[in-house]
Structure formats: structure tokens, C-alpha cells
Scaffold this active site. Structure first.
Site: not given
Length: 364
Positions: A56, A338, A341
Site C-alpha cells: 500500500s 492513518d 500510511h
């Protein structure tokens, strides 16, 4: 989805994250008088091609529409709505692409619904939640399968050997492998052995990517796991947890040895090399409050902008559709978006500190 066409009328107002501007879909920089790297593309198909693998931190939209990065408030800073990126805006892939003066490469899942001209910048094979091995996200392709996808495109001549002459691979992987390891309740004493097996397989993956014809392979070191909000939440985001950071340092030490060996073993007649982007050091630097003096009004750099409520995570809603998260007013003043990230602002800071390593590609 045309996120990348510059809409600014004035060249002076174009946002410049790297040495050059973000580039339009047709490859024009649209900034007059910009002098980028003299190594940059010429006409036709002579662009740097960027092939992205991993998780991600570099995924730009490969997950399905029900996945977290397609939910609000992801994408609120750029492009103004969710775009499949795990951030409020751009992620590392976008900044690395801008460094090379190209448009961010098209996600693998969108290869058949995008203009063929977009393929000339490379392709992004990364999926959020994945690792070197299978992770908790069992249905998502691990590194081996991502490289299989790349090989299939080469076999179909979507990219030729000539296309790969100016190619770069970006690899960001392993964080989810550790999350999976810890979730299995394995003993922490067995973690060093796990790391050794992980690096052994990752080295094979990197060698395979280069063996398929990619000239330069950039691999991201493991971030300081003990500084991620998902870990520091237990102490109200006040301090990093040393054990997890030492795990990351051990991983990075073995990665350094493995990459040195790959470079030593590589045929010296072949162009290119394997290069580590030391994101661990970049994170530690960015999380130093002094780093933000005069730039960002960060009260606590370990605290995330978007926080889940009542057992939910950022972007979560209850069965009635009520939002179960809170979002800060100014994401650009936070490093973390978050639990895991960085914000676009955080990625910008990290990318800036990685430029020296990126310039090594152009050393003879």
C-alpha cells in the site's frame, strides 16, 4: 480517470514535488524553461518506464472499489476524492514518477481500460496489504504473483527488450509480512529466523525482476515499525516502541547485505544496479519535530490525521452508514494519514530526503 492532467494556467503555480513538475498524460511537462535531468526522455517511446511492485505504500489503485482506499476520506487532498491510494493524496509512486519526469504508471488492474499511450510510462503491479509471502489478505497477489503478472506482459510483447532499456523497478514490501507473522502468535524469539527467510525470498524476487530485463531496481528499506500509529496508539502516540524498530533495523541490515551481494554477483557488463532507498532513516528524520520547524505546525508527528472510532478504522462506517472516524482539519500539517500510511505531505518530505539515492541511478 484523469487525475494527472495539469489544470493550472500559470506555470509558476504548478505543484512541483521533485526536480520536475508532475507530467500530463501525453508526456508534456507544460512548464516552459524547465531543465530536468539530462538523462530524461526524448521523443516517441524513449521514456523512463517505471514498474512498481509491493504494497500500500506504492499501490495507486489496484484494489477493488470496496477496499479501504476507495472510501472517503481517502484522496481528500488529491484528487479530491478516493483514488485507490492509501493516503489523503499522492503516495511514493507518484513522487518517484515525478522524479523521472513521467506520469505515474497505470495500475495493472486498469491496463485494459486505459489509453494505450499511458502504458509507455510502465505499470504498477502493487496491491495494498500484500507481502513477500501470503499475508492476512489471502486473496491478493504476493510478490511472486505480481512478478508473474509482469512476466506475462513481457511474454505478450506489451513491453519489449528495447522498452526496458530505460526502466526502473520500485519495490516496497515486507511490512505486511511482519503484521502477518505477529498475528499468528509465533514466538518473538523466532522472528530473526523469519526475517532471514523473508530476505532470502525477497533477494530472489529482486534478482528475478532484474533478470527479466529491468535496468535499475529500487528497493525500499523497512520503515521504523515501532513508530507507526497502529503501534504507538498504546501510549497515546507519545513515543516509538524500541522492539519493533530494532526488528526493522535487523531486517534492513540483512537487506543491505543481500543487495550488496546482488550487485557483486551482477554481470559487470550489464547496465544498472540494485539500490536501497533508506526509508527508515527518512522516517526517523521526518518524525523529528525539529524537521517541521517553520514548515508544518505539527504538535505531535506520531499522531495520525484520520482516526477510527469505536473499533473502526479510518474510512469506516456503521451499518447505518454513519461515519466512524475523525479527520484533522489540515492533513498537510500531519505526517501520518492513518494508522500506517503517511499523508501526501509526509510522502513529500520522505521523497525529498530520498533524492540523493535516486540520483545514484545516473552514476556511471
Amino acid at each position: 480517470m484523469r487525475f494527472w492532467r495539469l489544470r493550472s494556467r500559470s506555470p509558476s503555480t504548478i505543484w512541483r514535488p521533485g526536480p520536475g513538475p508532475l507530467v500530463t498524460e501525453n508526456g508534456d511537462s507544460s512548464v516552459k524553461g524547465w531543465h530536468g535531468h539530462h538523462h530524461h526522455h526524448g521523443r516517441h517511446n524513449d521514456y523512463v518506464k517505471l514498474f512498481v511492485f509491493g504494497d500500500s505504500y506504492v499501490d495507486t489503485g489496484n484494489l477493488g472499489k470496496f477496499a479501504t482506499p476507495w472510501k472517503e476520506p481517502y484522496g481528500i487532498s488529491f484528487p479530491g476524492k478516493p483514488s485507490g491510494r492509501y493516503s489523503d493524496g499522492r503516495v511514493l509512486t507518484d513522487y518517484i514518477a515525478s522524479f523521472f519526469g513521467i506520469t505515474s504508471p497505470v495500475p495493472f488492474e486498469r491496463r485494459n481500460i486505459t489509453r494505450k499511450s499511458r502504458l509507455r510510462y510502465g505499470m504498477n503491479f502493487a496491491y495494498g496489504g500484500t507481502g513477500v509471502f501470503n499475508t492476512l489478505e489471502q486473496d491478493r497477489p504476493n510478490m511472486t504473483i505480481q512478478i508473474d503478472h509482469f512476466q506475462e506482459l513481457l511474454d505478450k510483447n506489451v513491453y519489449t527488450k528495447h522498452d526496458l532499456k530505460k526502466s526502473v523497478a520500485l519495490v516496497s514490501v515486507a511490512g505486511n509480512d511482519y503484521t502477518t507473522f505477529l498475528s499468528t502468535n509465533a514466538s518473538l524469539q523466532s522472528m530473526p529466523a523469519f526475517t532471514k527467510g523473508l530476505i532470502k525470498q525477497l533477494a530472489m524476487d529482486l534478482k528475478r525482476i532484474k533478470g527479466l530485463g529491468v535496468e535499475n531496481v529500487l528497493v525500499i528499506s523497512l520503515r521504523p515499525l515501532g513508530c507507526l500509529p497502529t503501534i504507538t496508539a498504546q501510549n497515546s502516540y507519545q513515543k516509538c516502541i524500541p522492539f519493533f524498530n530494532s526488528t526493522a533495523r535487523f531486517h534492513n541490515l540483512l537487506l543491505k547485505h543481500a543487495v550488496n551481494k546482488l550487485n557483486t554477483d551482477t554481470d559487470h557488463n550489464s547496465a544498472g544496479r540494485f539500490i536501497i532507498l533508506d526509508i527508515y532513516a527518512s522516517f526517523k528524520s521526518a518524525l523529528n519535530k525539529n524537521h517541521f520547524k517553520g514548515k508544518l505546525k505539527v504538535k505531535n508527528p506520531l499522531e495520525p490525521c484520520c482516526v477510527g472510532l469505536d473499533g473502526h478504522s479510518c474510512g469506516g462506517v456503521d451499518e447505518k452508514g454513519v461515519k466512524k472516524y475523525s479527520v484533522c482539519k489540515n492533513p498537510e500539517s500531519f505526517f501520518f494519514w492513518d494508522n500506517v500510511h503517511p499523508t501526501q505531505s509526509g510522502w513529500h518530505a520522505l521523497h525529498s530526503s530520498l533524492k540523493t539515492s535516486l540520483h545514484r541511478i545516473y552514476k556511471d
